[in-house]
Design a protein around this motif. Structure first.
Motif, PDB file in Angstrom:
ATOM      1  N   HIS A 200      26.650 -46.103 -23.023  1.00  0.00           N
ATOM      2  CA  HIS A 200      26.731 -45.169 -21.894  1.00  0.00           C
ATOM      3  C   HIS A 200      27.494 -45.760 -20.724  1.00  0.00           C
ATOM      4  O   HIS A 200      27.998 -45.020 -19.881  1.00  0.00           O
ATOM      5  CB  HIS A 200      25.336 -44.679 -21.491  1.00  0.00           C
ATOM      6  CG  HIS A 200      24.775 -43.730 -22.513  1.00  0.00           C
ATOM      7  ND1 HIS A 200      24.056 -44.166 -23.585  1.00  0.00           N
ATOM      8  CD2 HIS A 200      24.914 -42.385 -22.661  1.00  0.00           C
ATOM      9  CE1 HIS A 200      23.741 -43.127 -24.345  1.00  0.00           C
ATOM     10  NE2 HIS A 200      24.255 -42.030 -23.810  1.00  0.00           N
ATOM     11  N   GLU A 226      24.776 -46.984 -29.353  1.00  0.00           N
ATOM     12  CA  GLU A 226      24.853 -45.745 -30.131  1.00  0.00           C
ATOM     13  C   GLU A 226      25.697 -45.971 -31.388  1.00  0.00           C
ATOM     14  O   GLU A 226      26.872 -46.358 -31.303  1.00  0.00           O
ATOM     15  CB  GLU A 226      25.430 -44.619 -29.268  1.00  0.00           C
ATOM     16  CG  GLU A 226      24.414 -44.186 -28.214  1.00  0.00           C
ATOM     17  CD  GLU A 226      24.770 -42.924 -27.471  1.00  0.00           C
ATOM     18  OE1 GLU A 226      23.858 -42.309 -26.895  1.00  0.00           O
ATOM     19  OE2 GLU A 226      25.968 -42.542 -27.444  1.00  0.00           O
ATOM     20  N   ASP A 237      28.309 -37.243 -27.360  1.00  0.00           N
ATOM     21  CA  ASP A 237      28.871 -38.583 -27.106  1.00  0.00           C
ATOM     22  C   ASP A 237      29.710 -39.147 -28.265  1.00  0.00           C
ATOM     23  O   ASP A 237      29.596 -40.336 -28.613  1.00  0.00           O
ATOM     24  CB  ASP A 237      27.741 -39.570 -26.747  1.00  0.00           C
ATOM     25  CG  ASP A 237      27.158 -39.285 -25.357  1.00  0.00           C
ATOM     26  OD1 ASP A 237      27.748 -38.463 -24.624  1.00  0.00           O
ATOM     27  OD2 ASP A 237      26.136 -39.885 -25.005  1.00  0.00           O
TER      28      ASP A 237
HETATM   29 MN    MN Z   1      24.302 -40.593 -25.646  1.00  0.00          MN
END
Ligand code: MN
Ligand code: PEP
Length: 357
Positions: A200, A226, A237
């Motif tokens: 992020h 992630e 994302d």
């Molecule tokens: Mn995310």
């Protein structure tokens, strides 16, 4: 505030805590695929968002409760522990029913003390680890406040996640890292495990390894990353998710520096250099004190002549000139800007004080 050290959490972590998995749970197959690719390769927790906080309505908002059964299945098949984000008490209740092993509070939620208190109330009496992401803005107080609310509810396996802060300035990262926030939290709460979420922070997969390494260099205790079996098809994302292969390569390449432990020559040179830095800091402080005395005298003079404290043209000129001078000395303009703004803020405070005396 008493919190347990990571080594007392009773989970195996190797040389850091690794939490990895997709931004969002999308299907049972996706969860199982990523869990199988990560199992027995160093990750302790499989992460997946079930309730997604999206900036605009109409985007993919998560699969909700359904995803808990998928995570549960991935856990029994692979032995990975499971983790998800909670934003409301109903999420906490659902997670506790499924025996979710760790929950985290997202950046948007940390920003709101009412929401954090409602989560703390719902989590009361639980023994699971709870990680708190820093708020969206650069406010360490809100971050600490959220941790305190959880500690007051009796939770003691607490940790913090740095995920950067949003900024209006144009930047390479989606959420610029604000390292001084976790560094300040580490100073105030030395036992608190500190995790970095480079996904992020970066917003783009190519930037992630460098930020992950920077976190290791700053002695973070772990990473939340992630990871998606097919990032390009991700429902949220997509640009910042790594494939399991790239994630594992990145983890293998990370260096883990120690706080201490250089050889004798290193120690000797470092203490010489530290002495120089200490001496320069003390000269800087003395000069700052002198500068502020001059500023106060200017404040008194301005007050006598009914001249304004703020001198917009002069201030404009100072900033421009200092940035130019700094650039010649190899100092980045945002660094010089930051220092000058701080000096100016204190100068205004002093001049207003002088006006009152
Ligand atoms: Mn995310
Ligand atoms: C997430 O981890 O998927 C997430 C929404 O993160 P953040 O709260 O940091 O934006």
């Amino acid at each position: 505030m008493s919190t347990e050290k990571l080594k007392d959490w009773g989970v195996s972590t190797g040389n850091m805590l690794l939490i990895a998995g997709p931004c969002s749970a999308e299907s049972e197959n996706q969860i199982l695929q990523v869990a199988r690719a990560l199992a027995d390769r160093g990750a302790t927790y499989l992460r997946a968002g079930l309730w997604k906080p999206r900036t605009r309505p109409g985007s993919f908002e998560g699969v909700g409760l359904r995803g808990l059964a998928w995570l549960d299945r991935a856990r029994s098949e692979t032995g990975l522990k499971i983790a998800t984000e909670v934003a409301e008490p109903s999420h906490v209740d659902a997670c506790l029913q499924f025996g979710v092993d760790l929950v985290w509070i997202g950046a948007r939620t940390t920003t709101n003390p009412f929401s954090v208190q409602a989560l703390a109330d719902a989590l009361k009496g639980c023994d699971i680890p709870v990680l708190v992401k820093n708020p969206m803005n650069q406010d360490v107080g809100l971050w600490i406040g959220a941790l305190e609310r959880l500690a007051n509810a009796g939770l003691n396996k607490l940790g913090a996640i740095h995920r950067g802060v949003s900024s209006t300035q144009e930047m390479r990262c989606r959420n610029a890292p604000a390292w001084k926030m976790p560094i300040e939290l580490m100073r105030k709460m030395p036992n608190l495990p500190m995790i970095c979420d480079p996904s992020h922070i970066c917003g783009k997969s190519a930037l992630i390894p460098a930020i992950a390494q920077e976190a290791m260099d700053l002695l973070f205790d772990g990473l939340m990353v992630e990871v998606h079996p097919d990032p390009t098809s991700a429902l949220s994302d997509a640009a910042q998710q790594l494939t399991p292969e790239i994630f594992l390569q990145m983890v293998a390449a990370l260096r883990h520096p120690h706080e201490k432990g250089g050889d004798a020559a290193f120690e000797k040179r470092m203490s010489q250099l530290r002495e120089k830095v200490d001496e320069m800091d003390s000269r800087l402080l003395e000069m700052l004190a002198q500068r502020m005395e001059i500023v106060s005298e200017m404040g008194t003079l301005k007050a006598q002549q009914n001249v304004s404290t703020l001198q917009p043209h002069r201030w404009q000129e100072i900033l421009r000139e200092r940035e130019e001078h700094g650039a010649k000395l190899g100092l980045p303009s945002d660094f010089v800007d930051h220092i000058m703004q701080t000096l100016h803020e204190e100068a205004i405070r002093r001049q207003e004080e002088a006006r009152l005396t």
